[in-house]
Design a protein around this motif. Structure first.
Motif, PDB file in Angstrom:
ATOM      1  N   ALA A   1      45.377 -13.435  12.902  1.00 34.25           N
ATOM      2  CA  ALA A   1      45.320 -14.663  12.844  1.00 34.25           C
ATOM      3  C   ALA A   1      44.166 -15.286  13.647  1.00 34.25           C
ATOM      4  CB  ALA A   1      46.738 -15.418  12.961  1.00 34.25           C
ATOM      5  N   ASP A   2      44.167 -15.124  14.852  1.00 32.93           N
ATOM      6  CA  ASP A   2      42.851 -15.574  15.678  1.00 32.93           C
ATOM      7  C   ASP A   2      41.662 -15.079  15.178  1.00 32.93           C
ATOM      8  OD1 ASP A   2      41.977 -17.184  17.976  1.00 32.93           O
ATOM      9  OD2 ASP A   2      41.441 -15.034  18.703  1.00 32.93           O
TER      10      ASP A   2
ATOM     11  N   ARG B   1      41.018 -17.083  11.919  1.00 33.00           N
ATOM     12  CA  ARG B   1      40.445 -18.522  12.243  1.00 33.00           C
ATOM     13  C   ARG B   1      39.142 -18.433  12.753  1.00 33.00           C
ATOM     14  NH1 ARG B   1      39.828 -21.086  16.406  1.00 33.00           N
ATOM     15  NH2 ARG B   1      40.587 -19.559  17.940  1.00 33.00           N
TER      16      ARG B   1
ATOM     17  N   MET C   1      48.554 -10.935  23.358  1.00 34.08           N
ATOM     18  CA  MET C   1      48.708 -11.294  21.991  1.00 34.08           C
ATOM     19  C   MET C   1      49.161 -10.049  21.300  1.00 34.08           C
ATOM     20  SD  MET C   1      45.635 -13.069  20.083  1.00 34.08           S
ATOM     21  CE  MET C   1      45.040 -14.354  21.335  1.00 34.08           C
ATOM     22  N   ASN C   2      50.224 -10.396  20.429  1.00 36.70           N
ATOM     23  CA  ASN C   2      50.591  -9.349  19.388  1.00 36.70           C
ATOM     24  C   ASN C   2      49.605  -9.308  18.125  1.00 36.70           C
ATOM     25  OD1 ASN C   2      51.361 -10.946  16.983  1.00 36.70           O
ATOM     26  ND2 ASN C   2      53.217 -11.445  18.161  1.00 36.70           N
TER      27      ASN C   2
ATOM     28  N   ASP D   1      49.854  -9.329  14.879  1.00 41.46           N
ATOM     29  CA  ASP D   1      49.775 -10.612  14.071  1.00 41.46           C
ATOM     30  C   ASP D   1      49.020 -11.951  14.470  1.00 41.46           C
ATOM     31  OD1 ASP D   1      50.968  -9.199  12.362  1.00 41.46           O
ATOM     32  OD2 ASP D   1      53.133 -10.167  12.831  1.00 41.46           O
ATOM     33  N   GLU D   2      49.260 -12.043  15.941  1.00 41.20           N
ATOM     34  CA  GLU D   2      48.579 -13.223  16.227  1.00 41.20           C
ATOM     35  C   GLU D   2      47.003 -13.013  16.558  1.00 41.20           C
ATOM     36  OE1 GLU D   2      50.703 -13.281  20.139  1.00 41.20           O
ATOM     37  OE2 GLU D   2      51.951 -15.315  19.530  1.00 41.20           O
ATOM     38  N   THR D   3      46.928 -11.847  16.899  1.00 41.86           N
ATOM     39  CA  THR D   3      45.274 -11.228  17.061  1.00 41.86           C
ATOM     40  C   THR D   3      44.656 -11.337  15.570  1.00 41.86           C
ATOM     41  OG1 THR D   3      45.668  -9.716  18.728  1.00 41.86           O
ATOM     42  CG2 THR D   3      43.864  -9.421  17.520  1.00 41.86           C
TER      43      THR D   3
END
Length: 185
Positions: A8-9, A12, A1-2, A4-6
């Protein structure tokens, strides 16, 4: 995971945890307000108690008792007007024998958040004590729905099904309050 994805996760996941916590508090507040004697400070009459309960519901909410025992006893109320009338019948009608004490205990919690909606399941246990000395222990399963409304989580459905009702032996309780003072300064 990059990164930004981390992030965002993680956002959430935090949002889900915050939703679960607010739903838990909303359900617990509902049960707290339904206790007798009502432990909420400043609630001197049942109309005020009902007002506070109604603040927890969406305008289109449903309150229903289901299953072979609760279907006929509680029925179904759709919308806040009908739900308010349900509570008014419960508290405003003079009961003989009078309800002196009931307390709600919640267990076996499951909360599932899906965006702006959620469901929650609990098992509820509730002792009842009446002025004639009779008493009973009631248990039910709750399968409730919640919806984010105006930035807060509200109850959109209360659904209760009887697990059991058991008469309790006379004298099983010796001491109980006539009014709650726990929350007073």
């Amino acid at each position: 995971m990059n990164p930004d994805e981390t992030v965002a996760d993680l956002v959430r996941r935090v949002e889900i945890l915050e939703a679960e916590a607010e739903i838990r508090r909303t359900q617990a507040r509902y049960m707290f307000l339904c206790d007798t004697p009502c432990p909420e400070p400043g609630v001197l009459d049942d109309d005020r108690r009902i007002d506070l309960i109604m603040e927890l519901y969406t305008a289109d909410a449903v309150w229903e008792g289901v299953g072979e025992y609760y279907d006929g006893q509680f029925g179904r109320a759709e919308g806040t007007g009908a739900i308010r009338a349900h509570f008014q019948r419960f508290w405003s009608e003079k009961r003989d024998p009078e309800l002196l004490l009931n307390a709600h205990y919640l267990t076996s919690e499951q909360i599932h958040v899906d965006g702006e909606e959620a469901t929650g399941q609990w098992i509820h246990l509730q002792p009842w004590l009446f002025s004639d000395g009779t008493s009973l222990l009631r248990s039910s399963r709750l399968s409730n729905a919640f919806r984010r409304s105006g930035g807060t989580w509200k109850i959109s459905r209360t659904r209760t099904e009887n697990v059991f009702v058991a008469p309790l032996a006379p004298g099983w309780v010796s001491d109980y309050p006539s009014a709650s003072v726990l929350m007073k300064p």
